[in-house]
Write an enzyme that holds these catalytic residues in place. Sequence first.
Site, mmCIF file in Angstrom:
data_model
loop_
_atom_site.group_PDB
_atom_site.id
_atom_site.type_symbol
_atom_site.label_atom_id
_atom_site.label_comp_id
_atom_site.label_asym_id
_atom_site.label_seq_id
_atom_site.Cartn_x
_atom_site.Cartn_y
_atom_site.Cartn_z
ATOM 1 C CG HIS A 120 36.563 38.780 45.211
ATOM 2 N ND1 HIS A 120 37.253 39.265 46.454
ATOM 3 C CD2 HIS A 120 36.728 39.702 44.467
ATOM 4 C CE1 HIS A 120 37.634 40.367 45.975
ATOM 5 N NE2 HIS A 120 37.571 40.588 44.898
ATOM 6 C CG ASP A 150 37.380 37.556 49.370
ATOM 7 O OD1 ASP A 150 37.387 36.616 48.733
ATOM 8 O OD2 ASP A 150 37.387 38.680 49.183
ATOM 9 C CB SER A 224 40.482 42.337 44.510
ATOM 10 O OG SER A 224 39.495 43.321 44.647
#
Length: 467
Positions: A120, A150, A224
């Site tokens: 993402h 992911d 992230s």
Amino acid sequence: MKKILSMVLVSALGGIFTLSAYKIFIEENHSNLVTTTETQPVLLPTTKVNNTIRPYEAPDFSLAAENTVNAVVHVKNVTLSSGQMTFQDFFYGRSSQRTQVGTGSGVIINADGYIITNNHVIKNAQELSVTMNNNKTYTAELVGADSKNDIALLKINADEELPFVTFADSDNVKIGEWVLAVGNPFNLTSTVTAGIISAKSRDLSGTSSQSFIQTDAAVNPGNSGGALVNTKGELVGINTAISSQTGSYIGYSFAVPSNIARKVIEDILEYGNVQNGILGIQGGALNSAIAEKIGVNETEGVYIDSVVEGSGADKAGLKEGDIIKEIDNIKVSKFSDLTGHLSAKRPDDVVNLKLLRDGSTENIAVTLAKNDTFNMPLVGRIKNATRSDLKPFNLKNGVKIIQLNGEYAQYWKNNGISEGSIITTINDTKVNTVDDVQSILKQRTPHESLRIELINTNGERERFNFR
């Protein structure tokens, strides 16, 4: 004569008093001193007892942090977006696409410049760049990505060998173990926070398809794709998500285990895509309510409700009603314990299951098969058709519907389509495998209709056109 006797008596009494005083005050005090000397060594372990406090003190993270911050990079993702419609767009037409910049983190995993991050973080990227801890910036190339886990893999070309983080075995991390989260929250580069592993095999989807490591190390937007490392500076996870009502950290966060991340990037490098090995069962985790419903006393483990025909589980002899308690000596309490371990496996890998069957414990080895099923939009779950599936209809190609989409199941049944029907053609292209189906759907434009040709269980050909 009386004087002499008086002197003798006084002398005797003096001697008695003197002897008594010696016994009482001198001899007994000497005994106490000896006792004190003999018991003195008992006091020596006091210092050693104080030393036992040290293991419970917070460890020194400085070395792990120093090694990790140089291997964690700042990822910038430039995308093009049309944005929301404005009042002017209605009069002057849709404005041109606008440039947007997203940021996240990444972890260098070898000296040649391969970087692991979240899918993402780089999704829909037109340009990718990474900035090192020494402020050097490089253009990055996307090698491959896996949206399910992911995880994405980037590559940069540098003139020198780069610092990198080595992988740890995430199966061995323990709840309560100290960890560091390293990343770039809110564009603050090289930020290090500390916490503990607060849980394992966490599923946030509600479908038991995820198996995150949960930690209370502070993680915020921008973290992230960053590193979750142990006190040795070894990678145990890729920081991925937070659970928050505000969008910022509120006490815990989640990371993709390093074993899953490593397997994904190895597959991307070797095969170009992720190789998923499946067990071939359907079921769910046990609890008190389910245990009572199915009539068992166990409240931990995975209950097998059905076995997929032709799967590794089917060939190994797993049966409906079996309860999986362990996989490769790892305790299985819930379904995400099982799926998390399987996510790090490939087709043809062998896993060893400990299961309960009719009250007895059995150990069974299962060879994982390639995932030949796919959840097709509108239709439901399909699988590669075997020769025995095709023979009754005199077909040479097709995929088999094994479970209708719950939302549209009644529509299909009303039109004569049930489980067991064979899809032969999609958008005028013959299909032989579920890979063919996925490829056709990926190439289909958003405005293109979906044309499906099927053979129902009565052998009748049916055609459907969805717009």
